[in-house]
Scaffold this motif. Structure first.
Motif, PDB file in Angstrom:
ATOM      1  N   LEU A   7       2.773  12.473 -22.568  1.00  0.00           N
ATOM      2  CA  LEU A   7       1.870  13.759 -22.264  1.00  0.00           C
ATOM      3  C   LEU A   7       3.059  14.432 -22.896  1.00  0.00           C
ATOM      4  O   LEU A   7       1.896  15.531 -23.807  1.00  0.00           O
ATOM      5  N   LYS A   8       4.128  14.577 -23.183  1.00  0.00           N
ATOM      6  CA  LYS A   8       4.100  15.496 -24.860  1.00  0.00           C
ATOM      7  C   LYS A   8       3.987  15.439 -25.677  1.00  0.00           C
ATOM      8  O   LYS A   8       3.724  16.638 -26.676  1.00  0.00           O
ATOM      9  N   ARG A  12       1.256  18.038 -28.370  1.00  0.00           N
ATOM     10  CA  ARG A  12       1.650  17.516 -29.171  1.00  0.00           C
ATOM     11  C   ARG A  12       0.730  17.214 -30.570  1.00  0.00           C
ATOM     12  O   ARG A  12      -0.017  18.293 -31.010  1.00  0.00           O
ATOM     13  N   VAL A  13       0.372  16.294 -30.618  1.00  0.00           N
ATOM     14  CA  VAL A  13      -0.840  16.063 -31.045  1.00  0.00           C
ATOM     15  C   VAL A  13      -2.125  16.618 -31.158  1.00  0.00           C
ATOM     16  O   VAL A  13      -2.609  17.311 -32.348  1.00  0.00           O
ATOM     17  N   TYR A  14      -2.288  17.157 -30.560  1.00  0.00           N
ATOM     18  CA  TYR A  14      -3.294  18.214 -29.700  1.00  0.00           C
ATOM     19  C   TYR A  14      -3.072  19.080 -29.998  1.00  0.00           C
ATOM     20  O   TYR A  14      -3.846  20.309 -30.705  1.00  0.00           O
ATOM     21  N   HIS A  61     -12.750  14.935 -23.511  1.00  0.00           N
ATOM     22  CA  HIS A  61     -11.870  15.186 -22.228  1.00  0.00           C
ATOM     23  C   HIS A  61     -10.613  15.071 -22.620  1.00  0.00           C
ATOM     24  O   HIS A  61      -9.909  15.483 -22.125  1.00  0.00           O
ATOM     25  N   GLY A  62     -10.608  14.742 -24.270  1.00  0.00           N
ATOM     26  CA  GLY A  62      -9.094  15.343 -24.651  1.00  0.00           C
ATOM     27  C   GLY A  62      -8.541  16.798 -24.411  1.00  0.00           C
ATOM     28  O   GLY A  62      -7.554  16.866 -24.001  1.00  0.00           O
ATOM     29  N   ALA A  69      -2.743  18.299 -18.401  1.00  0.00           N
ATOM     30  CA  ALA A  69      -1.009  17.834 -19.013  1.00  0.00           C
ATOM     31  C   ALA A  69      -0.137  18.486 -19.218  1.00  0.00           C
ATOM     32  O   ALA A  69       1.251  19.078 -19.176  1.00  0.00           O
ATOM     33  N   GLN A  70      -0.477  19.867 -19.842  1.00  0.00           N
ATOM     34  CA  GLN A  70       0.077  21.306 -20.170  1.00  0.00           C
ATOM     35  C   GLN A  70       0.510  21.652 -18.719  1.00  0.00           C
ATOM     36  O   GLN A  70       1.879  22.589 -18.674  1.00  0.00           O
TER      37      GLN A  70
END
Length: 330
Positions: A7-8, A12-14, A61-62, A69-70
């Motif tokens: 999830l982390k 970070r990718v997002y 969806h992302g 997730a955050q």
């Protein structure tokens, strides 16, 4: 903890928009980052990012999953912080950003003392004079020197910092003493300016008798490192605008002298920014309180009894200085 780490990585990718940047941020390889995202997409049964050779864009969806997730990561961080607070044994890592001059003078020298006092807390210090995006770079705390734009981040003011225009005696002997911003522009003085991608200060805002006024300055040299500009000024290459605390030793020794005293620069603010939710974490509170206290003490020591022509804060004082020295006010 593997799913939490995944999830982390996704978050970070997002936020960074790059698999390789997120991998560097999480101290792993791009291959590991890509594998974790692929596993997460397989687990969820949806595509989280659209990948091209040039960009990485979140899907619908992302974006939905990012919000959830955050919240999960925030909840875990708050739970860990609560345990640390209850046991009076805060631990973890604090990610800190700071301008080069501030970081070198006020932050870095005190990191070992903070670590000695709180041995379970690690500090990762990143220093740059460019504009720092606190969220994108995953920072817990960012020290800022300058005029702040509107921000959703929380702010703690440390001090108002007077600035000064100065140059070396050799430069003044060669080019003459400008008495005001009008002289600097009209006599085409060489100005040493701090510039970097995203920089906004392409003019110098000086305080004139009519109020703040922007002056279009120019010069052959510019840099994204403020200490480089000071070095060029000491070598006689032009006029530099600096916070007084950064050049007080050179002003005291006479290696640099104030110029354009009738129109000093507007003061700037040294402050500290942090995401609101991070202040609930005891290690962040401890770091902020410790470093802000050290910054204030260090600034007070550097500026104790310091007063140079051209750094006064009121127009009345500047007019008196200009009159006493024979310099006409702007």
């Amino acid at each position: 903890m593997s799913y939490v780490n995944t999830l982390k990585m996704f978050v970070r990718v997002y936020e960074l928009g790059s698999m390789s940047a997120a991998a560097r941020d999480q101290r792993t390889s791009p291959a590991v980052a890509s594998s974790r995202i692929s596993e997460l997409e397989k687990h969820l049964g949806v595509r989280l990012f659209n990948r091209t050779t040039r960009a990485l864009q979140p899907t619908e969806h992302g974006s939905l999953f990012y919000d959830g997730a955050q919240k999960i990561l925030d909840a875990i961080a708050e739970a860990e912080a609560a345990v640390g607070d209850a046991t009076q044994n805060p631990r973890g890592t604090v990610f800190v950003g700071a301008p080069l001059g501030v970081g070198r003078r006020f932050i870095a020298p005190h990191v070992p003392a903070f670590k000695a006092q709180y041995p379970q807390i690690d500090v990762r210090l990143r220093m740059s004079d460019r504009i720092i995006d606190v969220t994108a770079e995953g920072l817990d705390v960012a020290f800022h020197l300058g005029i702040l734009d509107d921000s959703t981040l929380k702010l703690r003011t440390i001090a108002d910092c007077p600035r000064i225009l100065c140059a070396s005696p050799d430069y003044i002997a060669r080019r003459g003493m400008p008495h005001s911003g009008t002289d600097i522009v009209g006599q085409k003085h060489d100005c040493l300016n701090l510039r970097f991608p995203g920089a906004k200060e392409f003019q110098w805002t000086l305080d004139t008798a009519e109020g703040p006024r922007r002056f279009d300055i120019s010069g052959p040299f510019e840099s994204d490192d403020g200490d480089v500009l000071t070095g060029w000024a000491l070598d006689g290459h032009g006029i530099v605008m600096k916070p007084v605390f950064e050049v007080v030793e050179h002003l005291t020794s006479g290696a640099l002298v104030p110029v354009a005293r009738a129109t000093p620069p507007m003061p700037i603010q040294l402050s500290c920014l942090y995401p609101h939710r991070r202040f609930k974490d005891p290690k962040i509170r401890l770091f902020l309180d410790f470093m802000i206290g050290r910054c204030k003490a260090e600034l007070a020591a550097r500026m104790d009894g310091v007063s140079f022509p051209g750094m006064s804060n009121t127009r009345k004082e500047r007019s008196a200085e200009a009159h006493d020295s024979g310099y006409p006010p702007d």
